[in-house]
Enzyme design. Structure first.
Site, short mmCIF file in Angstrom:
data_model
loop_
_atom_site.label_atom_id
_atom_site.label_comp_id
_atom_site.label_asym_id
_atom_site.label_seq_id
_atom_site.Cartn_x
_atom_site.Cartn_y
_atom_site.Cartn_z
CG PHE A 124 1.94 -0.96 10.94
CD1 PHE A 124 2.90 -0.35 11.74
CD2 PHE A 124 1.27 -0.19 10.01
CE1 PHE A 124 3.15 1.02 11.62
CE2 PHE A 124 1.53 1.18 9.88
CZ PHE A 124 2.47 1.78 10.69
CG HIS A 132 -0.94 0.92 13.67
ND1 HIS A 132 -2.26 0.74 13.95
CD2 HIS A 132 -0.90 1.30 12.36
CE1 HIS A 132 -2.99 1.02 12.87
NE2 HIS A 132 -2.19 1.36 11.91
CD GLU A 167 -2.52 -1.58 2.45
OE1 GLU A 167 -2.11 -1.03 3.49
OE2 GLU A 167 -3.30 -2.54 2.44
CG PHE A 189 -1.91 -3.92 9.13
CD1 PHE A 189 -2.30 -3.43 10.37
CD2 PHE A 189 -1.55 -3.00 8.15
CE1 PHE A 189 -2.31 -2.06 10.63
CE2 PHE A 189 -1.57 -1.64 8.41
CZ PHE A 189 -1.94 -1.16 9.64
CD GLU A 228 -3.96 -5.00 4.37
OE1 GLU A 228 -5.19 -5.22 4.24
OE2 GLU A 228 -3.50 -3.90 4.72
#
Ligand SMILES: Cc1ncc(C[n+]2csc(CCOP(=O)(O)OP(=O)(O)O)c2C)c(N)n1
Ligand SMILES: Cc1ncc(C[n+]2csc(CCOP(=O)(O)OP(=O)(O)O)c2C)c(N)n1
Ligand SMILES: [Mg+2]
Ligand SMILES: [Mg+2]
Lengths: 321, 337, 337, 321
Positions: B97, B143, B31, B100, B74
């Protein structure tokens, strides 16, 4: 649209308070006093407010990383919000969550969410609770254009559709996910159409116009509460600041920004209600001032509040362990 | 002769650049790894270069066909990495991160990791997933994880977590050339740290440990940023006459068990420092290794320093309490003496 | 007086039934947990009762509003469980196989597990996720995992894995009444095993260990089906005069560390038997516990018996090789003597 | 439709071989000689075959738990398949995968998949490879009606759409996911519409008619190879046996089964080509016999093959470790 004076005042008040709150955070971030990531909602106020105008205290919302506006629209006190964002123990999450996880479950705000696409399944859950219990509680599920591509969102649209859950999906299409334009990321003509494909009304709404949002959301919540199932509202809007504070916004032009600033939701509201003699300019100015004052007070509250004790790190993981 | 210094960030960027030059089948996606995808305006190209700016400049050299910004999906793009790897490419996918992982784990754990095995060895998945780990950014619970243990647990994956710019470059090049899926963990707090990094390409074996400091009194096994803290602790201990043998466990799976065992044999004392949470962790593995294979050499109880069994809190004093610090390492070392 | 015997499957079913009767806020959902959803035909209602038939009959008593078949959307329905729990319900969600966690992990790891913490303790998530674990069904790599370690690793979750019908019922009732999210791991191979199960409701603390056999020569800590194998091994060892103290680690997070430590103090020897793969596992945690807190009592190196660091293979001889067996436990015990 | 004799023969041969293979497995499972879960494709042959007729050896497919038909249509040898399903070392996965993970990467078959929704992202990857390299390779992505609800599928539709990947998404809508009817699980009027919502043609196809599948897939692959992007084909079909072997099929009526058996793809094909004098009944009979013989041979091969050595459990996890 049956919008009485009180309702009109409420709409403006909430939008204006969000704007004041976010503008202040923008400055405070630049001044270096805000820890962590901070995603501001300025520009998009009409969406949160037009939607939440239909919600009572026992209704629910799920939110995103860009959650301050949703909180304020749902009635979370700005003092506790500002304290949370500053990491203070008086914050609505006692400093444990910060901007990205700001929440107030007692007021039906089920949390900002650091995970894009994290909210829609949770919204289905709140809807499911109401559906199983047979209450008339409704849930608004906010997510972005970027979030609309996440699989969890599609699954949730389908689940809410087949179970006719009382959920209103509110896509805040602000044209960007970080630097990525919807021109690049969205397959298909629009996002609303995905709702239709999953079996619910999918409606494109002018997200700069709080009346348009209010009206579309009104019908959506009526449907939801009457057991007719979910609706997807694609509210077209724009964020004024960068993706997060610190972002230089190299991926879009100042021209484009200007174009949207000209369609500002607060300005638009003011023009309409003053021209229609629904509210006076003076009343609105009063709200402007009150909003600024409320934010100043919130900052004071936050600044005067203590930080948590370090060892509080260990609390609140479990109810019991 | 002065050695060239680079930041950890620049070292990773250089590894990607060199490998993309060397091998047409290497490409990167994630991304906003370039930014403003689809925009022609030269002012906009490379608008971000990744949220941490690690991939900056690469789109200018290699173009958007090989430096691909992705929608926020993702599962689809990590899975596309797996599929592209199975069909001959060498994708390097950025998972912004490590927290995720939850929205894409199946493609990592059930597809990338198991495919070769399920297919009787008749597939290979030369995939690298670059991701960021670590607390310290006030980035809160979703995060800031350092949960590489999750990946170490899964057979079929390799996992590395470099602590220096030098190792970051050499391990990333090795990971890209490796024929198995590798999870490459970059510590956000290290991006701005600098160190000597040779020009040109070199590789570091994916099953090796670093040995940044020798000592005979106590073994400290540390991972990623915890290596830096451990070296600081070792300096301070040295001033008190305690010499620590510091093992940089840069490769987590496979790992260099012998490096650990040899050090324990030498020192008889073990302290493990890990930024991941304690249960079912690499820290446990190191202690378990001692318990199963070095028990006769241990002169003291093993000490494990990790964050508590909690998510990462937001507020600075809470987060600072969460992450292990130099004092706690020193105290742990002293507890073994 | 003869005790009533039930299968592990029936014990779980009974726990669900009792709790659904007792508390209106308890409901269950999952794929085909009733079967033929939406069909009125009485012949079709309850067409499956779950792929393993664990939920059979419940839809007849409680109806489709509280026994909900779901589309195949684990993220959405597990997440719906989290959302429903946060808003006052007590959902019991079935994740058909633990290997499916990858398509829904975010809702478990980032939402259910972290929500209370992120919200400063102002939310509770009384959610149970029932899932199946274990090899032995020739179900191959994606349907045979026992990877509860993944969940034990995450702060905010509780994890249990009963080995007997008795414990399955008592732990499930406790899990449903508990205010935190609990991952409830049912071993497929145990469904048809029987044992005494009291009528009516009772709970077993979610942080307790079982102690099915006392002995003073060696401690065997085992999980789920491995408890049964360990008891078989203990029988055979007893014939040779070796008395094993067997700890049933039915609660994995939280866990009863003291039960393990006390046993080690008594025996001086530790064997850990786990069906999960070895790296970053509960087995490592148990060995690490010994290394950090019982080193002075250990008379021998700790022995760990787990499957190899491989996915689960399909073919019977391969799968049989994969799963720990009684012989390997006996050999491990003898290695400690 | 330009279908020459050879092509017609190939279509029938492949469909017939799948049918024979699956019928035999049905019997063998009942006899207790098949370990593990076994999901049979009988009834749906026209879909796999009509699609794979457009694929060469260097094109790819991704598959599902119900993968035997896809394998055979893509040219995986039945001997190796049968050996795999029996857990033999001569199997195409050396006995490590079994029915649910049957694969043959060298022939472009990227694996059956035990995870519903596992395949679509992989298909995007094979498409991405071709797209980056600029080859004309195409990928077919098979998934079920149940799989169409999985978030990974939605994400993949979108990704393939925005990147114009050469992927043809083939939804095998056989009306059930385990016991769950599409009436219950599918929000929206159909599955094809989801493709349209994500920006690609979405077409409902009669999946009992191999000619209809062949034709729709032909245009879809042309688009894919010409860089025009993906297509979603919703092929309406039916599985003759239970979800897996052992399933009593209590969730559907024998009537409904009869209705679909009347529209059998093999029968339909036979009628069309014999009536149209394209192939003779005798030719088709010959293929029937040859198919049965091939399956008998496959079973013999499998039965005579050795099981793997137990310690082979340890191999093939990594290329190097
Ligand atoms: C699963 C996941 N992927 C990526 C991110 C990083 N990220 C945070 S916000 C964001 C963009 C979100 O865009 P959109 O949904 O349009 O919301 P907006 O920021 O425009 O309000 C991204 C990619 C994340 N937080 N979670
Ligand atoms: C992620 C995941 N969830 C659930 C399952 C269990 N499961 C296996 S097949 C199946 C039904 C699939 O239905 P569909 O996609 O329509 O394919 P069909 O079986 O009809 O061919 C289910 C629920 C699974 N294998 N993977
Ligand atoms: Mg956006
Ligand atoms: Mg189906």
């Amino acid at each position: 649209m049956e919008l009485d004076r009180d309702r009109l005042l409420w709409l403006y008040e909430r939008m204006r308070l969000i704007r004041a709150f976010e503008n202040r955070l923008h400055d405070d971030f630049a001044a270096g006093v805000i820890p962590g990531f901070c995603h501001l909602y300025a520009g998009e106020e009409a969406v949160a407010v037009g939607v939440c105008a239909h919600l009572g205290d026992d209704d629910f919302i799920t939110s995103t990383h860009r959650g301050h506006g949703h909180c304020i629209a749902k009635g979370v006190p700005v003092d506790e919000m500002m304290a949370e964002i500053r990491g203070k123990v008086t914050g609505c999450c006692k400093g444990k969550g910060g901007s990205m996880h700001i929440a107030d479950v007692d007021r039906g705000m089920l949390g900002a969410n650091g995970i894009v696409g994290g909210g829609p399944p949770l919204a289905c859950g709140a809807g499911l609770m109401a559906s199983i219990r047979g209450t008339r509680q409704a849930t608004a599920c906010f997510f972005g254009d970027g979030g609309s591509n996440q699989g969890t969102t599609a699954e949730s649209l389908n689940l809410a559709s087949v179970w006719k859950l009382p959920v209103v999906f509110v896509c805040e299409n602000n044209r960007y996910a970080e630097t990525t334009s919807t021109d690049y990321s969205i397959g298909g003509p629009d996002i609303a159409g995905r709702g239709i494909a999953f079996g619910m009304p999918g409606i494109v709404v002018d997200g700069q116009d709080v009346f348009a949002v209010y009206e579309a959301a009104g019908e959506a919540f009526r449907r939801a509460r009457d057991g007719e199932g979910p609706t997807l509202l694609e509210c077209q809007t724009y964020r004024y600041f960068g993706h997060f504070e610190g972002d230089e916004k190299k991926y879009r032009t100042r021209d484009e920004e200007g174009h949207f600033r000209e369609r500002d939701c607060l300005e638009g509201f003011r023009k309409t209600v003053v021209a229609g003699e629904l509210l006076s300019a003076a009343e609105l100015d009063g709200i402007d001032e009150a909003s600024e004052a409320a934010v100043v007070k919130a900052v004071e509250f936050a600044e005067q509040s203590p930080l948590p004790e370090p060892a509080e790190c260990l609390d609140d993981v479990y109810v019991s362990y | 002769m002065s050695e060239r210094e680079l930041t950890y960030r620049a070292a990773i960027n250089e590894a990607l650049q060199l490998e993309m030059r060397r091998d047409e089948s290497v490409f990167i996606m994630g991304e906003d790894i370039a930014g403003a995808p689809g925009r022609d305006d030269p002012e906009m190209v490379d608008a971000w270069g990744g949220v941490m700016k690690v991939t900056e400049g690469l789109v200018r050299e290699f173009g958007p066909n090989r430096v691909r910004d992705t929608p926020i999906t993702e599962s689809a793009f990590v899975g596309a990495g797996v599929g592209a790897a199975a069909t001959g490419m060498r994708p390097v996918v950025e998972l912004m991160f490590i927290g995720f992982m939850g929205v894409t784990l199946d493609q990592i754990f059930n597809q990338a990791a198991k495919m070769r095995y399920m297919f009787g060895g008749k597939a290979k998945i030369p995939l690298v997933i670059r991701t960021t780990i670590g607390a310290g950014f006030r980035a809160a619970a979703q995060h800031s994880d350092a949960t590489y243990s999750t990946f170490v647990h899964f057979p079929g994956l390799k996992v590395v977590a470099p602590s220096t710019p030098h190792d970051a470059k050499g391990l990333l090049i090795a990971a890209i050339r490796d024929d198995d899926p590798v999870i490459f963990c970059e510590n956000k707090v290290l991006y701005d740290t600098s160190g000597p990094v040779p020009e040109g390409d070199y590789t570091i074996p994916l099953n090796s440990a670093g040995h940044p400091r020798e000592g005979s009194d106590v073994t400290i096994v540390a991972i990623s940023r915890m290596v830096n803290l451990s070296l600081d602790a070792a300096e301070r201990l040295s001033a008190e006459g305690i010499e620590a043998d510091v093992i940089d466990l840069r490769c987590l799976s496979p790992w260099d068990e012998n490096a650990i065992l040899e050090s324990i044999e030498k020192t008889g004392r073990l302290v493990v420092v890990d930024e991941d949470t304690p249960r079912c962790s690499v820290a446990s593995d190191v202690a378990a290794l001692a318990a199963t294979r070095a028990i006769g050499f241990l002169d003291a109880a093993v000490q494990i320093i990790t964050p508590p069994h909690t998510p990462v809190p937001f507020s600075p004093p809470l987060e600072d309490y969460y992450v292990p610090d130099v004092d706690s390492i020193i105290a742990a070392v002293k507890a073994t003496l």
